[in-house]
Scaffold this motif. Structure first.
Motif, PDB file in Angstrom:
ATOM      1  N   ARG A  72       0.820  -1.205   0.000  1.00  0.00           N
ATOM      2  CA  ARG A  72       0.000   0.000   0.000  1.00  0.00           C
ATOM      3  C   ARG A  72       0.860   1.263   0.000  1.00  0.00           C
ATOM      4  O   ARG A  72       0.525   2.250  -0.658  1.00  0.00           O
ATOM      5  CB  ARG A  72      -0.926  -0.009   1.212  1.00  0.00           C
ATOM      6  N   ARG A  73       1.965   1.233   0.743  1.00  0.00           N
ATOM      7  CA  ARG A  73       2.812   2.422   0.819  1.00  0.00           C
ATOM      8  C   ARG A  73       3.694   2.595  -0.407  1.00  0.00           C
ATOM      9  O   ARG A  73       3.964   3.714  -0.841  1.00  0.00           O
ATOM     10  CB  ARG A  73       3.684   2.351   2.081  1.00  0.00           C
ATOM     11  N   ARG A  74       4.167   1.501  -0.959  1.00  0.00           N
ATOM     12  CA  ARG A  74       5.181   1.587  -2.009  1.00  0.00           C
ATOM     13  C   ARG A  74       4.648   1.365  -3.427  1.00  0.00           C
ATOM     14  O   ARG A  74       5.330   1.706  -4.389  1.00  0.00           O
ATOM     15  CB  ARG A  74       6.296   0.559  -1.732  1.00  0.00           C
ATOM     16  N   TRP A  75       3.474   0.779  -3.592  1.00  0.00           N
ATOM     17  CA  TRP A  75       3.028   0.371  -4.914  1.00  0.00           C
ATOM     18  C   TRP A  75       1.620   0.867  -5.223  1.00  0.00           C
ATOM     19  O   TRP A  75       0.807   0.138  -5.764  1.00  0.00           O
ATOM     20  CB  TRP A  75       3.093  -1.154  -5.043  1.00  0.00           C
ATOM     21  N   SER A  76       1.352   2.108  -4.870  1.00  0.00           N
ATOM     22  CA  SER A  76       0.040   2.695  -5.148  1.00  0.00           C
ATOM     23  C   SER A  76       0.061   3.666  -6.318  1.00  0.00           C
ATOM     24  O   SER A  76      -0.904   4.396  -6.536  1.00  0.00           O
ATOM     25  CB  SER A  76      -0.492   3.408  -3.892  1.00  0.00           C
ATOM     26  N   GLY A  77       1.164   3.712  -7.059  1.00  0.00           N
ATOM     27  CA  GLY A  77       1.259   4.616  -8.197  1.00  0.00           C
ATOM     28  C   GLY A  77       0.409   4.168  -9.359  1.00  0.00           C
ATOM     29  O   GLY A  77      -0.132   3.058  -9.370  1.00  0.00           O
ATOM     30  N   PRO A  78       0.273   5.009 -10.375  1.00  0.00           N
ATOM     31  CA  PRO A  78      -0.545   4.669 -11.546  1.00  0.00           C
ATOM     32  C   PRO A  78      -0.048   3.392 -12.227  1.00  0.00           C
ATOM     33  O   PRO A  78       1.162   3.204 -12.398  1.00  0.00           O
ATOM     34  CB  PRO A  78      -0.370   5.889 -12.465  1.00  0.00           C
ATOM     35  N   PRO A  79      -0.952   2.510 -12.614  1.00  0.00           N
ATOM     36  CA  PRO A  79      -0.533   1.253 -13.253  1.00  0.00           C
ATOM     37  C   PRO A  79      -0.235   1.457 -14.732  1.00  0.00           C
ATOM     38  O   PRO A  79      -0.844   2.302 -15.401  1.00  0.00           O
ATOM     39  CB  PRO A  79      -1.765   0.362 -13.075  1.00  0.00           C
ATOM     40  N   GLY A  80       0.706   0.688 -15.249  1.00  0.00           N
ATOM     41  CA  GLY A  80       0.953   0.682 -16.686  1.00  0.00           C
ATOM     42  C   GLY A  80       0.000  -0.271 -17.376  1.00  0.00           C
ATOM     43  O   GLY A  80      -0.784  -0.977 -16.741  1.00  0.00           O
ATOM     44  N   ALA A  81       0.080  -0.311 -18.683  1.00  0.00           N
ATOM     45  CA  ALA A  81      -0.825  -1.164 -19.456  1.00  0.00           C
ATOM     46  C   ALA A  81      -0.615  -2.642 -19.131  1.00  0.00           C
ATOM     47  O   ALA A  81      -1.573  -3.414 -19.025  1.00  0.00           O
ATOM     48  CB  ALA A  81      -0.619  -0.925 -20.945  1.00  0.00           C
ATOM     49  N   ALA A  82       0.652  -3.043 -18.960  1.00  0.00           N
ATOM     50  CA  ALA A  82       0.942  -4.451 -18.680  1.00  0.00           C
ATOM     51  C   ALA A  82       0.346  -4.877 -17.346  1.00  0.00           C
ATOM     52  O   ALA A  82      -0.257  -5.956 -17.241  1.00  0.00           O
ATOM     53  CB  ALA A  82       2.454  -4.685 -18.689  1.00  0.00           C
ATOM     54  N   LEU A  83       0.512  -4.031 -16.320  1.00  0.00           N
ATOM     55  CA  LEU A  83      -0.047  -4.360 -15.008  1.00  0.00           C
ATOM     56  C   LEU A  83      -1.565  -4.408 -15.064  1.00  0.00           C
ATOM     57  O   LEU A  83      -2.198  -5.295 -14.475  1.00  0.00           O
ATOM     58  CB  LEU A  83       0.398  -3.343 -13.957  1.00  0.00           C
ATOM     59  N   ALA A  84      -2.172  -3.463 -15.777  1.00  0.00           N
ATOM     60  CA  ALA A  84      -3.627  -3.437 -15.876  1.00  0.00           C
ATOM     61  C   ALA A  84      -4.153  -4.722 -16.516  1.00  0.00           C
ATOM     62  O   ALA A  84      -5.140  -5.307 -16.051  1.00  0.00           O
ATOM     63  CB  ALA A  84      -4.075  -2.223 -16.683  1.00  0.00           C
ATOM     64  N   ARG A  85      -3.480  -5.196 -17.549  1.00  0.00           N
ATOM     65  CA  ARG A  85      -3.922  -6.427 -18.212  1.00  0.00           C
ATOM     66  C   ARG A  85      -3.642  -7.649 -17.352  1.00  0.00           C
ATOM     67  O   ARG A  85      -4.473  -8.568 -17.282  1.00  0.00           O
ATOM     68  CB  ARG A  85      -3.231  -6.565 -19.564  1.00  0.00           C
ATOM     69  N   ALA A  86      -2.480  -7.666 -16.698  1.00  0.00           N
ATOM     70  CA  ALA A  86      -2.159  -8.790 -15.819  1.00  0.00           C
ATOM     71  C   ALA A  86      -3.149  -8.883 -14.680  1.00  0.00           C
ATOM     72  O   ALA A  86      -3.604  -9.972 -14.303  1.00  0.00           O
ATOM     73  CB  ALA A  86      -0.738  -8.640 -15.281  1.00  0.00           C
TER      74      ALA A  86
END
Length: 377
Positions: free
Chosen positions: A302-316
């Motif tokens: 929650r603290r370190r990985w709440s940034g905007p997602p890229g296309a690859a992450l969104a699809r994964a």
């Protein structure tokens, strides 16, 4: 839209992003562990081409074992947290029906189709003569739920939670997470563990791979997640609690490994049957390790990985559920393709892991593009 409303929406999206990353990371770990069971760890899988090395199974067996015991605990915490929110929005009846579709249908599909198909593919590569019809009609024998035992447990816990909240609606008790809460939950898991282990030994196999030995841990972590959503325990986990949880989780996993190694070495299942010092310690560490690992993972992502997602992450992320459901078939196909290679099993483990992780998420995402599938997966 007002400024406060936009802030609420942004906060909601940020929370979903880090949950997505936690989900994708956990499922990627599951994929790697299952590739390891095909090549370097002596645990049953649909395709097996085991190493003859005496060192590799020990080196990789320990993290694979710990991942199998504790790796899904953060998802049970998130599952409980999300179930509480969904139940509050939908009500008990609609929530239960939605869960039966979302979790029950994939469980049946896996048991009736995916598991026998993966068995058939693995058998063909390894020279077995049984047909696909043989596997499809053999409800006993090799048939099991494989990794979908996790979805089965999540379904049962979700329905039980809905029934409980229908009888006893939640009361507002705002507060923060504390070590007292974690200690009580760990104790509850330990007591339930000890009772379950009287019937199903920790080191024994279970019908259809239901893994009854791990249900107490799953239920305890799920319950903490649900109560946390109702009472705001995890809205802002203090850094000191998160840091200490990480340290306690590390110590718990080390102690658990030592206890399990002793149990495997002695081959004495009575050590974890009953209420002796060994069994009690084993059960306490089982609960405490799962809870503190989950809290640490929650706070860290929650603290370190709440940034905007890229296309690859969104699809994964979109295909993660389908990837989890179908990854055995994808991995067996990849292992079959790698079968003719004159490589050591360790090298094939690296190859299939490297190709398998992105492949299962790609397949998962493609499956969700099929009309109608997105309603379930």
């Amino acid at each position: 839209m007002s400024v406060s409303a936009r802030a609420d929406v942004a906060g909601s999206v940020a929370r979903l992003v880090w949950v997505d990353r936690l989900k994708v990371a956990t499922i990627a770990g599951v994929v790697v562990v299952h590739v390891a069971t095909a090549y370097v760890v002596d645990i049953g899988w649909y395709y097996e081409e085991r190493t003859t090395s005496q060192v590799t199974p020990v080196v990789l067996g320990v993290p694979a074992f710990l991942a199998g015991v504790f790796g899904l605990a953060p998802l049970f915490l998130v599952g409980g947290w999300m179930a509480a929110g969904s139940l509050a929005r939908r009500g008990a009846g609609p929530f239960a029906r939605a869960r039966l579709v979302r979790l029950g249908v994939p469980t049946l599909l896996y048991f009736l189709l995916v598991d026998p198909f993966a068995d058939h593919l693995g058998g063909r590569v390894q020279g077995e003569s049984r047909t696909l019809v043989d596997y499809l009609t053999d409800i006993g024998g090799d048939r099991d739920l494989g990794p979908v035992w996790f979805i089965t447990v999540l379904l049962v816990l979700s329905l039980a939670y809905a029934a409980w909240r229908r009888l006893r609606p939640p009361r507002a008790r705002p507060g923060g997470l504390s070590w007292r809460i974690l200690a009580v939950a760990a104790l509850g898991i330990a007591v339930a563990d000890l009772v379950l282990w009287l019937r199903w030994s920790y080191f024994s196999e279970t019908l259809w791979n239901l893994n009854w030995q791990h249900w107490a841990q799953a239920a305890g972590v799920f319950a903490v997640g649900a109560l946390a959503r109702e009472r705001g325990w995890l809205d802002d986990v203090p850094r000191s609690l998160a840091r200490t949880s990480g340290l306690v989780a590390t110590a718990s996993l080390v102690l658990f490994t030592a206890l399990a190694a002793y149990g495997f070495a002695t081959e004495d299942e009575s050590l974890v049957t009953g209420f002796g010092p060994f069994a009690v310690t084993f059960a306490l560490v089982d609960g405490l390790g799962a809870l503190t690992l989950s809290v640490w993972a929650w706070a860290w992502f929650r603290r370190r990985w709440s940034g905007p997602p890229g296309a690859a992450l969104a699809r994964a992320s979109r295909g993660a559920y389908a990837a989890y459901l179908l990854h055995p078939v994808v991995l067996v196909l990849l292992s079959g393709a790698a079968h003719p290679l004159p490589w050591a099993p360790e090298a094939k483990f690296v190859l299939v892991s490297a190709v398998g992780v992105p492949a299962v998420f790609a397949v998962g995402w493609l499956v969700t593009r099929v009309p109608g599938v997105s309603r379930v997966l």
